[in-house]
Design an enzyme around this catalytic site. Structure first.
Site, PDB file in Angstrom:
ATOM      1  NE  ARG A  45      -3.705  -1.930   2.736  1.00 61.50           N
ATOM      2  CZ  ARG A  45      -3.636  -2.869   3.689  1.00 61.50           C
ATOM      3  NH1 ARG A  45      -2.635  -2.865   4.553  1.00 61.50           N
ATOM      4  NH2 ARG A  45      -4.549  -3.802   3.774  1.00 61.50           N
ATOM      5  CE  LYS A 152       2.758 -19.331  11.695  1.00 65.16           C
ATOM      6  NZ  LYS A 152       2.876 -19.748  13.036  1.00 65.16           N
ATOM      7  CG  ASP A 181       4.547 -25.508   8.671  1.00 61.86           C
ATOM      8  OD1 ASP A 181       5.562 -24.980   9.169  1.00 61.86           O
ATOM      9  OD2 ASP A 181       3.719 -26.142   9.335  1.00 61.86           O
ATOM     10  CG  HIS A 182       8.944 -21.183   8.843  1.00 62.72           C
ATOM     11  ND1 HIS A 182       7.856 -20.589   9.406  1.00 62.72           N
ATOM     12  CD2 HIS A 182       9.818 -21.403   9.836  1.00 62.72           C
ATOM     13  CE1 HIS A 182       8.072 -20.445  10.702  1.00 62.72           C
ATOM     14  NE2 HIS A 182       9.249 -20.931  10.990  1.00 62.72           N
ATOM     15  CE  LYS A 186      13.052 -23.711  10.960  1.00 62.34           C
ATOM     16  NZ  LYS A 186      14.020 -22.674  10.566  1.00 62.34           N
ATOM     17  CD  GLU A 220       9.108 -18.219  20.235  1.00 67.39           C
ATOM     18  OE1 GLU A 220       9.925 -17.576  19.569  1.00 67.39           O
ATOM     19  OE2 GLU A 220       7.910 -18.281  19.956  1.00 67.39           O
ATOM     20  CG  HIS A 244       5.209 -24.300  12.813  1.00 69.09           C
ATOM     21  ND1 HIS A 244       5.182 -24.054  11.466  1.00 69.09           N
ATOM     22  CD2 HIS A 244       5.210 -23.085  13.406  1.00 69.09           C
ATOM     23  CE1 HIS A 244       5.168 -22.745  11.261  1.00 69.09           C
ATOM     24  NE2 HIS A 244       5.176 -22.142  12.424  1.00 69.09           N
ATOM     25  CE  LYS A 344       5.146 -16.352  21.114  1.00 71.38           C
ATOM     26  NZ  LYS A 344       6.387 -16.280  20.348  1.00 71.38           N
TER      27      LYS A 344
END
Lengths: 494, 350
Positions: A45, A152, A181-182, A186, A220, A244, A344
């Site tokens: 945009r 996603k 889905d990254h 991997k 994480e 994931h 997390k």
């Protein structure tokens, strides 16, 4: 090598473009994996010129590319990047885009092949796809192709995923749709199939006879950072488990496919999703633990609790941690629990799959079986991708003293080459028309069907299970430890 | 390993959040000359910066024999609230070949009111899937970190260094109950008497000598002035193994009853010399005397039976250096049931 094409990124001014997508394309170019005739068009945009867009991306590549920035390469790569300013809902903008792509085809000989990357909120999907169809960009000309990559979250529950899939599939055919889905991009995730099916020592043991249980962990240390509003509407279960972690579970649990084509692999993954034992409200209460981080410390620094995060409700009931005990109801996995946890603000970051084998009898060593300790095969998805196997060994000396030792394989050191970023592989595959590492419609919807039962037990139940608190920097709520303790097991130490 | 790093020092300062990355770099610089080895996570807790240096030397010595990831945790109260970190490696040539074997050491100094962050920092720096042994140097303080306790597999300490063993053991016991920890207690003060206990036990491999135990009347133990607690644990061992029941103190001696209802008298004497320099068992059927000379590496054992037969033996006394004791301790393994029984039996004497 994929065919020449134009890559159009919707939401090009977003973080993903700068941190992942353009650095991934640049790395592919540096490795000589991209066709010479490739152009990238950023659609967003904000007002911006081609030049200013390129300048910003050059900086981003310098910062985020695993290969650093080579000025000469950038000169040639950067020249093929363009910026297209338009509102997502403005049909005129799409008409201009179509003209521009035709011009790029003519100028760069990209052959009319188009890859559309929707790096936007799901609420924008419908509008964008509709406009693409309105100007005919979904239909490739004779001998060319047109594909779409969807980021996603692909829906927030089964009905919304079905609705989105309906929209996508009215504009693009399923084989032209790439749900990214990254995690699947991997190297180690891809290696799961190689490990299982290219080594004769593992597959014979890969079943309920020899495996005690499987743990999948995605941890994480980060909190929600600036993603408070998104996280509030999603939570750890939808954000991580539905996609994931269930994808990883499928790769670990699936049967050998007949070949490595996209549909053969995905057929087997779908069977796993279908075999997930559905959870009743009572099952959720006993087999799922949800938690939320309170104030604590990460890396020695004090951090605030989730409810004190920016743009998060002070009474939020959103989970930042989930631990689940799952069952895959088929012959191979009868009575083998899969323990999955994601959180997390945990002490360490990393995504790992641990296959814990049954104990060998300890009778020879004057010990009970548990005292000898199990073999554990750990597949590290990130960081420091690799595999380790814990075995028992005799400690040197006159006495027979058994101790666990670890055999470690690191991708980085064993192949002397850094693993490519997940997005590199996935973009390359999408350009090449290989959908093996992308989720199919039935996989996504099957996963939502399973997850929705948990969400319902949490949110549409007069007596929902408690949301447990855990201090930031700890390994999650005590209830999650108890989930395994009652089975005589424990979470492994990462 | 870069030669610029002095292995006796704490090593290279690093940011707390960058430890894994810096360790990785360290190994990449190495160019494959060394092998990183680790069998356990060995966390060492100590107080004061000087103590950190001394414990680094201890770790260096330890890693020659037992590969580990060492995590040194120093605490300095009364300073500003800060946490510092260093990384280092201890390398030596392996016995098998030319490749160097290296063990990582990560050191942390917690200053001021940062002690409560120890558990988080330790958890985030463990080598995955390996057991966690915690070597606690000095005294325990109330409250102990229950989260930390719950993760430790073996807690190594030296009760000989405690000013008040009774209260320290009580604190330890209480904290283990609170944290529901199943850790194994490893008391170096107990390990210290390992060779002595082995030497004594060996004497009873010969069935003829067992009568000395059955008819035991007195046990005389000579210990160095600071090693009374070592001697008390030894008394506890006799009491637990022989099922003796404590009756009373008699001056510096202790009176027990054996299962036959006969009295057994234990007397302790403080003498300059080794931690335990002498232990003599007497009965109506003979005596066993175990003695270690000041500089000797062996126990001289004399078994004297009532028919005037005398047997002499020379048995290894072991080395009581801290690193050796830790290695003995870790090498032994097990749940230490004998120690726990000895400790329970000696509690009344503390």
């Amino acid at each position: 090598m994929p065919q020449p094409c134009n890559v159009v990124i919707f939401g090009a001014s977003g973080d993903l473009t700068y941190r992942k997508l353009i650095p991934a394309l640049y790395n592919l170019a540096a490795d000589g994996d991209l066709p010479a005739a490739l152009s990238v068009v950023g659609f967003a945009r904000r007002e911006k010129s081609d030049e200013s867009f390129r300048k910003e991306l050059q900086e981003a590549v310098g910062k985020f590319s695993r290969q650093g920035l080579n000025d000469e390469l950038w000169k040639s790569f950067g020249e093929r990047i363009f910026y297209h300013q338009s509102e997502f809902g403005d049909l005129e903008g799409y008409k201009r885009l179509a003209e521009r792509l035709n011009q790029l085809d003519a100028d760069h000989n990209t052959g009319g092949n188009r890859l559309f990357y929707l790096s936007v909120a799901p609420s924008e999907f419908g509008g964008i796809l509709e406009k693409l169809a309105a100007v005919g960009l979904n239909k490739a000309r004779e001998g060319a192709w047109s594909r779409v990559i969807v980021e996603k979250p692909f829906g927030t529950d089964l009905p919304s995923a079905q609705k989105l899939n309906g929209i996508v599939n009215t504009v693009f055919r399923e084989k032209e749709t790439y749900r990214i889905d990254h995690f699947l991009g991997k190297e180690t995730a891809q290696n799961i199939m190689v490990l299982r099916f290219a080594n004769s020592i593992f597959e014979p043991l890969w079943n309920h006879r020899y495996i005690d249980h499987i743990q999948i962990t995605a941890a994480e240390p980060l909190g929600v950072e600036a993603r408070g509003p998104y996280y509030e509407s999603s939570g750890a279960l939808r954000d991580m488990v539905q996609n994931h972690l269930l994808q990883l579970l499928c790769l670990v649990a699936m049967e050998p496919p007949t070949d490595l084509t996209a549909d053969s692999v995905r057929d087997e993954k779908v069977k796993v999703v279908r075999a997930l034992r559905p959870m009743s409200t009572e099952d959720v209460a006993s087999n799922v633990v949800r938690g939320q981080y309170a104030a604590g410390a990460i890396n020695g620094k004090e951090v605030i609790g989730y409810r004190a995060e920016e743009r998060v409700s002070t009474e939020s009931m959103t989970e930042t941690y989930v631990a689940l005990k799952l069952h895959v109801d088929n012959w191979r996995w009868a009575d083998v629990p899969f323990y999955v946890r994601v959180g997390k603000r945990l002490p360490k970051g990393g995504t790992e799959i641990a296959i814990q084998f049954k104990n060998a009898p300890g009778v020879l060593f004057n010990k009970d079986a548990a005292a000898v300790g199990p073999n554990v095969l750990v597949i590290r998805i990130q960081p420091d991708e690799g595999i380790s196997l814990r075995i028992q060994a005799k400690r040197p000396g006159a006495a027979v003293r058994v101790e666990p030792v670890k055999m470690d394989f690191h991708y980085g050191t064993s192949f002397g080459k850094a693993s490519p970023e997940a997005y590199e592989r996935l973009l390359l595959d999408a350009m090449s028309g290989d959908a093996t590492l992308f989720a199919r419609r039935d996989e996504v919807e099957g996963a939502w069907k399973f997850i929705d039962l948990i969400e319902e037990a949490w949110h549409q139940n007069p007596t929902p299970p408690a949301l447990c608190e855990y201090p930031a920097g700890s390994w999650g709520p005590a209830e999650a430890d108890a989930l395994l303790e009652r089975d005589g097991r424990a979470w492994r130490r990462m | 390993m870069p030669v610029t790093i002095d292995p006796t020092a704490l090593g290279m300062p690093v940011e707390l959040g960058q430890i894994s990355r810096e360790l990785k770099k360290l190994w990449e610089q190495d160019g494959g000359v060394s092998t990183r080895a680790s069998l356990i996570n060995l966390a060492v807790y100590c107080e004061g910066v000087e103590s950190m240096r001394a414990n680094t030397e201890l770790i260096m010595e330890f890693t020659h024999e037992h590969a580990c990831r060492a995590i040194l945790i120093g605490y300095e109260p009364g300073s500003e609230n800060q946490i510092h970190a260093w990384i280092n490696a201890h390398c030596h040539l392996s016995r098998a070949g030319a490749k160097q074997v290296c063990c990582e050491q990560i050191s942390f100094l917690f200053e001021g009111d940062t002690k409560k962050r120890i558990a988080n920092i330790l958890f985030s720096n463990l080598d995955s899937d390996l057991p966690l042994y915690l070597l606690w140097r000095g005294e325990f303080h109330d409250p102990v970190d229950e989260q930390l306790w719950a993760w430790v597999d073996r807690l190594i300490f030296d009760s000989q260094s405690w000013r008040d063993p009774k209260s320290q053991f009580a604190l330890l016991k209480d904290s283990l109950v609170r944290s529901k920890s199943r850790l194994t207690l490893c008391d170096l003060n107990w390990t210290r008497s390992l060779h002595l206990r082995q030497a004594l036990a060996q004497m009873f491999d010969h069935a003829e000598n067992l009568s000395v135990l059955d008819n035991l009347k007195t046990v005389a133990i000579a210990h160095a002035p600071n090693f009374r607690s070592t001697a008390l644990l030894l008394v506890g061992w006799f009491a637990a193994q022989l099922k003796l029941v404590f009756v009373k103190n008699e001056g510096s001696a202790f009176v027990y009853l054996n299962p036959h209802g006969n009295e057994v008298l234990f007397s302790l004497t403080a003498e300059e010399g080794r931690s335990i320099s002498r232990c003599e068992l007497t009965s109506d059927t003979g005596s066993i005397r175990l003695q270690r000379d000041g500089a000797g590496d062996f126990f001289r054992v004399e078994v004297r039976l009532t028919d005037n037969r005398v047997y002499n033996h020379l048995l290894p006394a072991g080395i009581n250096a801290t690193a050796t004791l830790i290695l003995e301790e870790i090498g032994g393994g097990g749940q230490h049931k004998v120690y726990l029984n000895a400790l329970a039996a000696s509690e009344v004497l503390l």
